[in-house]
Design a protein around this motif. Structure first.
Motif, PDB file in Angstrom:
ATOM      1  N   GLN A  95       1.069  -0.901   0.771  1.00 27.21           N
ATOM      2  CA  GLN A  95       0.443   0.049   0.400  1.00 27.21           C
ATOM      3  C   GLN A  95       1.402   1.375   0.198  1.00 27.21           C
ATOM      4  OE1 GLN A  95      -2.570  -0.236   3.195  1.00 27.21           O
ATOM      5  NE2 GLN A  95      -3.298  -2.188   3.058  1.00 27.21           N
ATOM      6  N   PRO A  96       0.249   2.230  -0.498  1.00 27.33           N
ATOM      7  CA  PRO A  96       0.971   3.473  -0.714  1.00 27.33           C
ATOM      8  C   PRO A  96       0.882   4.268   0.427  1.00 27.33           C
ATOM      9  CG  PRO A  96      -0.499   3.292  -2.485  1.00 27.33           C
ATOM     10  CD  PRO A  96      -0.728   2.736  -1.532  1.00 27.33           C
ATOM     11  N   THR A 154       0.724   6.729   3.062  1.00 30.19           N
ATOM     12  CA  THR A 154      -0.232   8.323   3.079  1.00 30.19           C
ATOM     13  C   THR A 154       0.054   8.592   4.247  1.00 30.19           C
ATOM     14  OG1 THR A 154      -2.175   7.086   3.860  1.00 30.19           O
ATOM     15  CG2 THR A 154      -1.450   6.671   1.293  1.00 30.19           C
ATOM     16  N   GLU A 202       9.684   5.231  -5.180  1.00 33.24           N
ATOM     17  CA  GLU A 202       7.780   5.623  -4.367  1.00 33.24           C
ATOM     18  C   GLU A 202       7.770   4.354  -3.220  1.00 33.24           C
ATOM     19  OE1 GLU A 202       3.602   5.248  -5.190  1.00 33.24           O
ATOM     20  OE2 GLU A 202       4.719   5.837  -6.857  1.00 33.24           O
ATOM     21  N   ARG A 242       6.572   2.256  -0.173  1.00 35.15           N
ATOM     22  CA  ARG A 242       5.545   1.121  -0.275  1.00 35.15           C
ATOM     23  C   ARG A 242       5.060   0.633   1.238  1.00 35.15           C
ATOM     24  NH1 ARG A 242       3.450   3.081  -3.695  1.00 35.15           N
ATOM     25  NH2 ARG A 242       2.025   1.832  -5.819  1.00 35.15           N
TER      26      ARG A 242
END
Length: 152
Positions: free
Chosen positions: A6-7, A9, A47, A49
């Protein structure tokens, strides 16, 4: 094993900062999650995660969305929290990430990952997934490994 990447956030970034390696692994994984979150604000191709097993946060990883000048896609960081190591989460997360990174590249993908020479567990894990050592020489203090997906 169901692994979800999942990103990172506003909802989970703080929980990610609480992930830790074992004290004896600090020399093998010296950069904290806080460091990677900070660097990602300046490295536009990073990116982040969060690694979840079901709803349990078990680890963290960083990968590059753009290739380097030699057309390599890098995985700068992969860590599993000390409480969750040895359960297969790292291997499952890497398999999921490899699928994600190679999904949209029909011309072939070269995925690169490095690890400290003393981190034999990481070396064994990467080899089990097909990563090969690219040089006998250390690069920035690490053994660098390559996984070729698709066309060479």
């Amino acid at each position: 094993m169901n692994i979800d990447l999942q990103p990172v956030t506003i909802e989970n970034w703080y929980a990610c900062t609480q992930l830790k390696v074992k004290p004896e692994q600090l020399a093998l994984f010296p950069a904290s999650v806080v460091y990677w979150i900070a660097e990602s604000k300046y490295a536009s191709d990073f990116e982040l995660r969060a690694i979840y097993s079901e709803s349990l946060l078990v680890g963290f990883l960083v990968f590059c969305t753009e290739p380097d000048p030699d057309n390599n896609y890098w995985i700068p960081a992969l860590m599993i929290d000390e409480k969750h190591q040895g359960k297969g989460y790292g291997k499952a997360a890497l398999k999921t990430l490899i699928q994600l990174m190679s999904k949209d590249n029909s011309n072939g993908t070269r995925i690169m990952i490095g690890h400290r020479p003393d981190n034999r567990i990481a070396g064994t894990l990467y080899e089990s997934l097909g990563f090969i050592q690219v040089s006998r020489e250390l690069i920035d203090g690490e053994i660098v490994r390559l996984l070729q997906i698709g066309r060479a």
